[in-house]
Design a protein around this motif. Sequence first.
Motif, short mmCIF file in Angstrom:
data_model
loop_
_atom_site.label_atom_id
_atom_site.label_comp_id
_atom_site.label_asym_id
_atom_site.label_seq_id
_atom_site.Cartn_x
_atom_site.Cartn_y
_atom_site.Cartn_z
N ARG A 174 -7.32 12.75 -1.79
CA ARG A 174 -8.50 12.61 -0.93
C ARG A 174 -8.13 12.15 0.48
NH1 ARG A 174 -13.86 12.64 -1.52
NH2 ARG A 174 -15.13 11.26 -0.23
N HIS A 175 -7.04 11.44 0.62
CA HIS A 175 -6.66 10.89 1.92
C HIS A 175 -5.62 11.74 2.65
CE1 HIS A 175 -9.01 7.32 1.19
NE2 HIS A 175 -8.43 7.16 0.01
N VAL A 176 -5.31 12.94 2.14
CA VAL A 176 -4.34 13.82 2.80
C VAL A 176 -5.05 14.64 3.87
CG1 VAL A 176 -2.77 15.75 2.49
CG2 VAL A 176 -2.85 13.93 0.77
N ALA A 177 -4.55 14.59 5.08
CA ALA A 177 -5.13 15.36 6.17
C ALA A 177 -4.92 16.85 5.94
CB ALA A 177 -4.49 14.94 7.50
N GLY A 178 -5.93 17.64 6.27
CA GLY A 178 -5.80 19.09 6.18
C GLY A 178 -5.92 19.66 4.79
N ARG A 179 -6.29 18.83 3.82
CA ARG A 179 -6.42 19.34 2.44
C ARG A 179 -7.64 20.25 2.32
NH1 ARG A 179 -10.76 17.05 0.25
NH2 ARG A 179 -11.46 15.00 0.95
N PRO A 180 -7.68 21.08 1.26
CA PRO A 180 -8.89 21.86 1.03
C PRO A 180 -10.02 20.97 0.51
CG PRO A 180 -7.37 22.13 -0.80
CD PRO A 180 -6.65 21.32 0.25
N VAL A 181 -11.24 21.47 0.56
CA VAL A 181 -12.37 20.77 -0.04
C VAL A 181 -12.09 20.59 -1.53
CG1 VAL A 181 -14.82 20.92 -0.63
CG2 VAL A 181 -14.02 21.56 1.67
N LEU A 182 -12.35 19.39 -2.04
CA LEU A 182 -12.02 19.05 -3.42
C LEU A 182 -13.29 18.96 -4.26
CD1 LEU A 182 -10.02 18.05 -5.62
CD2 LEU A 182 -10.36 15.73 -4.71
N GLY A 183 -13.43 19.89 -5.20
CA GLY A 183 -14.49 19.81 -6.20
C GLY A 183 -13.91 19.29 -7.50
N ILE A 184 -14.71 18.53 -8.23
CA ILE A 184 -14.27 18.02 -9.53
C ILE A 184 -15.30 18.43 -10.57
CG2 ILE A 184 -13.65 16.01 -10.90
CD1 ILE A 184 -12.83 14.58 -8.36
N ASN A 185 -14.82 19.11 -11.60
CA ASN A 185 -15.66 19.66 -12.67
C ASN A 185 -15.49 18.78 -13.91
OD1 ASN A 185 -16.13 21.42 -15.10
ND2 ASN A 185 -16.56 22.97 -13.56
#
Length: 345
Positions: free
Chosen positions: A134-145
């Motif tokens: 969550r704190h990584v710059a430039g990461r993709p949007v994170l969805g959690i299922n």
Amino acid sequence: MYPLFFSLILTRLDPERAHHLAFSAIQMLPRLGLSRAVHHFTRPRTDLSVSTLGLRFESPFGVAAGFDKDGEAVLGLGALGFGHVEVGTLTAVAQPGNPRPRLFRLIPDHAVINRMGFNNRGAAAAAPRLTRIRHVAGRPVLGINIGKSRVTAVDDAIEDYLVSTRLLAPLADYLVVNVSSPNTPGLRGLQELDRLAPLLTAVKEAAASTPLLVKIAPDLSDEEVLRISGLAVELGLDGIIATNTTLSRENLKTESAVVTAAGAGGLSGAPLAGRSLEVLTLIRSVVPGDFCVVSVGGVDTAEDVAERLAAGATLVQGYTAFLYRGPLWARRINRGLDRLRTGAR
């Protein structure tokens, strides 16, 4: 090159083993410091961004839940060009899933049958990893299922989902309640409105400000799709993901003996495209324009993605074609959307 590698090498391997080999390679991208360079090669060249759920998605195309069950390859998948990564399905209780073999290719259909059974190491084990991501710059949007643990009775499902929600909602850009996998006994029964309404109400309250979506099955009747869509709007959910895998085996090109030998499980891939598009159209006909509808099922090409967007999808996800198209699949989708966008001007 990849089609030759797939036909000569990967088809000779057990599908689950082949998946783990590819997964390991994707995990290595950030570890080797290659994420930025690879992402420069795979990202959209034009502005394909989508704003929804209070988030900005660099591309409307993302990877569906099921590929990265424990959130271990989010950064590598983002580097490959996916605008969002939906991890899971994660459960409150760690579980090994169903006995192997449990993943089967139907190559003539560009399809897969799986009965994985929510194999994952549990929400608590995933939480520290997802916190770091969550704190990584430039990461993709994170969805959690999230889904129901197999050991939990259906009557106790709400508290089971709430365990996962409390752990994972604060870490997610958006949270998804999965009530539509065919591989956990009793799970699809949670799509019945008298069970679904209290479940979604409880999870929404626990999720607080995290956007909440529900993932539904393609095997619902049209009337059931419309009723669940209305319920989602009534309860103040942020979106619907349509659809999960199907139990149908109709109109397949693969020899019937091969299909029969694969046995029970959910079918994904190209044969699901028609029904997935139908469900998308039904949902969009009754929900507000700003309601997020994520279309998944049978998506292969940029033209497929563009068709879903034109039919009212806010975002589009894929998974099965990744196995058939290889690591540059998301890049191909993004470049195709670039061309379609430019050509439309």
